[in-house]
Design a protein around this motif. Structure first.
Motif, PDB file in Angstrom:
ATOM      1  N   PRO A 165       0.560  -1.215  -0.128  1.00 45.58           N
ATOM      2  CA  PRO A 165      -0.008   0.034  -0.097  1.00 45.58           C
ATOM      3  C   PRO A 165       0.829   1.293   0.012  1.00 45.58           C
ATOM      4  CG  PRO A 165      -0.999  -1.521   1.464  1.00 45.58           C
ATOM      5  CD  PRO A 165       0.386  -2.058   1.072  1.00 45.58           C
ATOM      6  N   THR A 166       1.913   1.240   0.696  1.00 46.75           N
ATOM      7  CA  THR A 166       2.930   2.461   0.570  1.00 46.75           C
ATOM      8  C   THR A 166       3.279   2.643  -0.582  1.00 46.75           C
ATOM      9  OG1 THR A 166       3.589   1.652   2.999  1.00 46.75           O
ATOM     10  CG2 THR A 166       4.814   3.268   1.878  1.00 46.75           C
ATOM     11  N   LEU A 167       4.023   1.728  -1.263  1.00 47.43           N
ATOM     12  CA  LEU A 167       4.521   1.765  -2.601  1.00 47.43           C
ATOM     13  C   LEU A 167       3.407   2.192  -3.610  1.00 47.43           C
ATOM     14  CD1 LEU A 167       6.793   1.864  -4.816  1.00 47.43           C
ATOM     15  CD2 LEU A 167       6.486  -0.575  -4.982  1.00 47.43           C
ATOM     16  N   ASN A 168       2.240   1.630  -3.582  1.00 48.12           N
ATOM     17  CA  ASN A 168       0.978   1.823  -4.491  1.00 48.12           C
ATOM     18  C   ASN A 168       0.724   3.151  -4.508  1.00 48.12           C
ATOM     19  OD1 ASN A 168      -0.826   0.616  -6.549  1.00 48.12           O
ATOM     20  ND2 ASN A 168      -2.187   1.107  -4.845  1.00 48.12           N
ATOM     21  N   ALA A 169       0.636   3.749  -3.161  1.00 50.56           N
ATOM     22  CA  ALA A 169       0.048   5.151  -2.812  1.00 50.56           C
ATOM     23  C   ALA A 169       1.049   6.092  -3.559  1.00 50.56           C
ATOM     24  CB  ALA A 169       0.019   5.357  -1.661  1.00 50.56           C
ATOM     25  N   PHE A 170       2.502   5.953  -3.745  1.00 46.51           N
ATOM     26  CA  PHE A 170       3.280   6.681  -4.249  1.00 46.51           C
ATOM     27  C   PHE A 170       3.481   6.693  -5.771  1.00 46.51           C
ATOM     28  CE2 PHE A 170       7.503   7.348  -6.201  1.00 46.51           C
ATOM     29  CZ  PHE A 170       7.952   8.587  -5.709  1.00 46.51           C
ATOM     30  N   LEU A 171       3.120   5.300  -6.439  1.00 50.29           N
ATOM     31  CA  LEU A 171       3.045   5.229  -7.641  1.00 50.29           C
ATOM     32  C   LEU A 171       1.662   5.868  -8.147  1.00 50.29           C
ATOM     33  CD1 LEU A 171       3.671   1.540  -8.073  1.00 50.29           C
ATOM     34  CD2 LEU A 171       5.154   3.335  -8.769  1.00 50.29           C
ATOM     35  N   ASN A 172       0.597   5.748  -7.568  1.00 50.65           N
ATOM     36  CA  ASN A 172      -0.651   6.441  -8.037  1.00 50.65           C
ATOM     37  C   ASN A 172      -0.396   8.157  -7.966  1.00 50.65           C
ATOM     38  OD1 ASN A 172      -1.984   4.121  -8.399  1.00 50.65           O
ATOM     39  ND2 ASN A 172      -2.851   3.932  -6.356  1.00 50.65           N
ATOM     40  N   MET A 173       0.269   8.570  -7.087  1.00 52.27           N
ATOM     41  CA  MET A 173       0.565   9.917  -6.970  1.00 52.27           C
ATOM     42  C   MET A 173       1.508  10.517  -8.271  1.00 52.27           C
ATOM     43  SD  MET A 173       1.119  11.710  -3.260  1.00 52.27           S
ATOM     44  CE  MET A 173      -0.283  11.978  -2.160  1.00 52.27           C
ATOM     45  N   MET A 174       2.334   9.470  -8.416  1.00 51.87           N
ATOM     46  CA  MET A 174       3.352   9.800  -9.739  1.00 51.87           C
ATOM     47  C   MET A 174       2.360   9.885 -10.898  1.00 51.87           C
ATOM     48  SD  MET A 174       6.365  10.624  -8.784  1.00 51.87           S
ATOM     49  CE  MET A 174       7.133  10.373 -10.457  1.00 51.87           C
ATOM     50  N   ARG A 175       1.571   8.879 -11.159  1.00 53.42           N
ATOM     51  CA  ARG A 175       0.856   8.772 -12.130  1.00 53.42           C
ATOM     52  C   ARG A 175      -0.155   9.907 -12.611  1.00 53.42           C
ATOM     53  NH1 ARG A 175      -0.337   2.762 -10.239  1.00 53.42           N
ATOM     54  NH2 ARG A 175       1.441   1.779 -11.224  1.00 53.42           N
ATOM     55  N   ASN A 176      -0.602  10.380 -11.364  1.00 52.01           N
ATOM     56  CA  ASN A 176      -1.631  11.668 -11.281  1.00 52.01           C
ATOM     57  C   ASN A 176      -1.043  12.906 -11.237  1.00 52.01           C
ATOM     58  OD1 ASN A 176      -3.818   9.883 -11.498  1.00 52.01           O
ATOM     59  ND2 ASN A 176      -3.849   9.471  -9.352  1.00 52.01           N
ATOM     60  N   SER A 177       0.358  12.982 -11.317  1.00 53.57           N
ATOM     61  CA  SER A 177       1.038  14.326 -11.140  1.00 53.57           C
ATOM     62  C   SER A 177       0.721  15.074 -12.349  1.00 53.57           C
ATOM     63  CB  SER A 177       2.465  14.082 -11.244  1.00 53.57           C
ATOM     64  OG  SER A 177       3.127  13.643 -12.479  1.00 53.57           O
ATOM     65  N   TYR A 178       0.797  16.419 -12.146  1.00 48.71           N
ATOM     66  CA  TYR A 178       0.612  17.377 -13.217  1.00 48.71           C
ATOM     67  C   TYR A 178       1.925  17.946 -14.145  1.00 48.71           C
ATOM     68  CZ  TYR A 178       3.957  20.250 -10.325  1.00 48.71           C
ATOM     69  OH  TYR A 178       5.089  20.547  -9.763  1.00 48.71           O
ATOM     70  N   TRP A 179       2.644  16.963 -13.863  1.00 49.61           N
ATOM     71  CA  TRP A 179       4.131  17.199 -14.793  1.00 49.61           C
ATOM     72  C   TRP A 179       3.717  16.929 -16.234  1.00 49.61           C
ATOM     73  CZ3 TRP A 179       7.644  13.737 -11.517  1.00 49.61           C
ATOM     74  CH2 TRP A 179       7.773  14.148 -10.406  1.00 49.61           C
ATOM     75  N   ASP A 180       2.910  15.831 -16.619  1.00 48.19           N
ATOM     76  CA  ASP A 180       2.466  15.768 -18.286  1.00 48.19           C
ATOM     77  C   ASP A 180       2.139  16.804 -18.755  1.00 48.19           C
ATOM     78  OD1 ASP A 180       2.948  13.838 -20.091  1.00 48.19           O
ATOM     79  OD2 ASP A 180       0.983  13.261 -19.860  1.00 48.19           O
ATOM     80  N   VAL A 181       1.088  17.193 -18.246  1.00 50.84           N
ATOM     81  CA  VAL A 181       0.406  18.193 -18.693  1.00 50.84           C
ATOM     82  C   VAL A 181       1.190  19.619 -19.145  1.00 50.84           C
ATOM     83  CG1 VAL A 181      -1.535  19.893 -18.915  1.00 50.84           C
ATOM     84  CG2 VAL A 181      -1.957  17.440 -18.250  1.00 50.84           C
ATOM     85  N   GLU A 182       1.882  19.715 -18.218  1.00 55.40           N
ATOM     86  CA  GLU A 182       2.979  20.930 -17.919  1.00 55.40           C
ATOM     87  C   GLU A 182       3.990  20.900 -18.854  1.00 55.40           C
ATOM     88  OE1 GLU A 182       5.821  21.823 -14.805  1.00 55.40           O
ATOM     89  OE2 GLU A 182       4.273  22.914 -13.934  1.00 55.40           O
ATOM     90  N   SER A 183       4.692  19.573 -19.100  1.00 62.50           N
ATOM     91  CA  SER A 183       5.603  19.623 -19.975  1.00 62.50           C
ATOM     92  C   SER A 183       5.257  19.743 -21.275  1.00 62.50           C
ATOM     93  CB  SER A 183       6.509  18.124 -19.593  1.00 62.50           C
ATOM     94  OG  SER A 183       5.695  17.203 -19.646  1.00 62.50           O
ATOM     95  N   LYS A 184       4.221  19.034 -21.639  1.00 70.03           N
ATOM     96  CA  LYS A 184       3.728  18.936 -23.003  1.00 70.03           C
ATOM     97  C   LYS A 184       3.446  20.708 -23.466  1.00 70.03           C
ATOM     98  CE  LYS A 184       1.653  14.356 -23.020  1.00 70.03           C
ATOM     99  NZ  LYS A 184       0.165  13.698 -23.044  1.00 70.03           N
TER     100      LYS A 184
END
Length: 304
Positions: free
Chosen positions: A280-299
């Motif tokens: 659960p600890t790792l999964n919560a981090f992975l989900n936060m990374m997947r939902n980060s705003y970086w992708d839209v910002e970088s595009k």
């Protein structure tokens, strides 16, 4: 020895009294005395000096106390994990490089800590070339890197965002004043490289090798902040991700070189072993990374 004996030992050491320890732990005083007698017999040492009404740790007792406290702490954590298997807790060890650890991850980790306060986060700066080996050896739970696409059979890789790479120079550098910089212009300048094993360095070196360019001189620095200072002082040019120099670009202290050759863009990637238990600890981090705003910002930035 038993856990209850360790707890009795640690409680007496803290309170300095058999009577108070018995009251706190809910035991009869004879039970407390028996716990310590058994523990002392197993260890083969005296743990306490009884001076009148005072109870003082012996030197051997002082040496054993930190270990007893650690066992009690770990047992308590183990019990919590078993009792709450779906709640993120424990320790999360993240391996990343300096640029992401300095400019991208802090805000995300701040949010992670706000939501999951029970998790202890360990952030390690790891060379891009070593990240997969550290994952295989379980030195880190997850890696976050910026690089060309990583392909490893035993490593799961998830793309998070595309990041624009830029050739950079000081505002007063001769190359910053040119609308288009030709390949031949790079021969006459100093190139600032990151340390060996860093993806930025290998990319610059490949570009120069493919174009058969030998720069006038080379500077090497292990810190992104140092490289930016070297650029701003006019000591050479370098290539860095846009997000590391956003502030300096907006302030006009660093300029983008208008080079007439294509510059590869990198991907921010999350890496973890294919056989890794997704706690659960790792999964919560992975989900936060997947939902980060970086992708839209970088595009958006690459599109400009």
């Amino acid at each position: 020895m038993e856990l209850r004996q360790l707890k009795t030992f640690a409680t007496i050491a803290k309170l300095g009294s058999f009577v108070q320890a018995a009251d706190k732990l809910g035991y009869a005083q004879s039970t407390i005395t028996n716990h310590i007698r058994i523990f002392e017999n197993e260890m083969g040492v005296r743990l306490f000096e009884r001076l009148g009404h005072r109870v003082i740790l012996t030197d051997q007792g002082k040496s054993l106390l930190p270990y007893a406290e650690q066992v009690i702490k770990l047992t308590s954590e183990m019990t919590k994990i078993v009792a709450n298997p779906d709640i993120p807790q424990g320790t999360l060890t993240i391996g990343t490089n300096e640029s992401l650890g300095t400019y991208r991850l802090p805000e995300l980790l701040q949010e992670y800590r706000r939501v999951y306060m029970e998790v202890e986060i360990i952030l390690k700066f790891v060379n891009c070339d070593a990240i997969c080996d550290d994952i295989r050896q379980n030195k880190i739970d997850v890696g976050v890197i910026i690089n060309n696409k990583v392909w490893e059979k035993d490593i799961i890789v998830e793309d998070i965002s595309r990041e624009q790479m830029l050739f950079l120079a000081a505002s007063n550098h001769p190359l910053a004043k040119k609308k288009r910089v030709k390949t031949s212009d790079l021969v006459e300048t100093c190139v600032i490289l990151t340390e060996p094993g860093c993806s930025y360095r290998s990319t610059i070196q490949k570009i120069f090798e493919d174009l058969r360019i030998i720069p006038q001189s080379i500077l090497e620095a292990s810190s992104i902040e140092t490289i930016k200072q070297l650029i701003m002082h006019g000591l050479g040019i370098s290539m860095l991700p846009r997000f590391t120099v956003e502030k300096e670009l907006n302030e006009g202290r660093i300029y983008t070189i208008g080079w007439d050759e294509p510059i590869p863009n990198y991907a921010v990637q999350v890496l973890y072993h294919k056989d890794k238990w997704i706690s659960p600890t790792l999964n919560a981090f992975l989900n936060m990374m997947r939902n980060s705003y970086w992708d839209v910002e970088s595009k958006n930035k690459i599109r400009r």
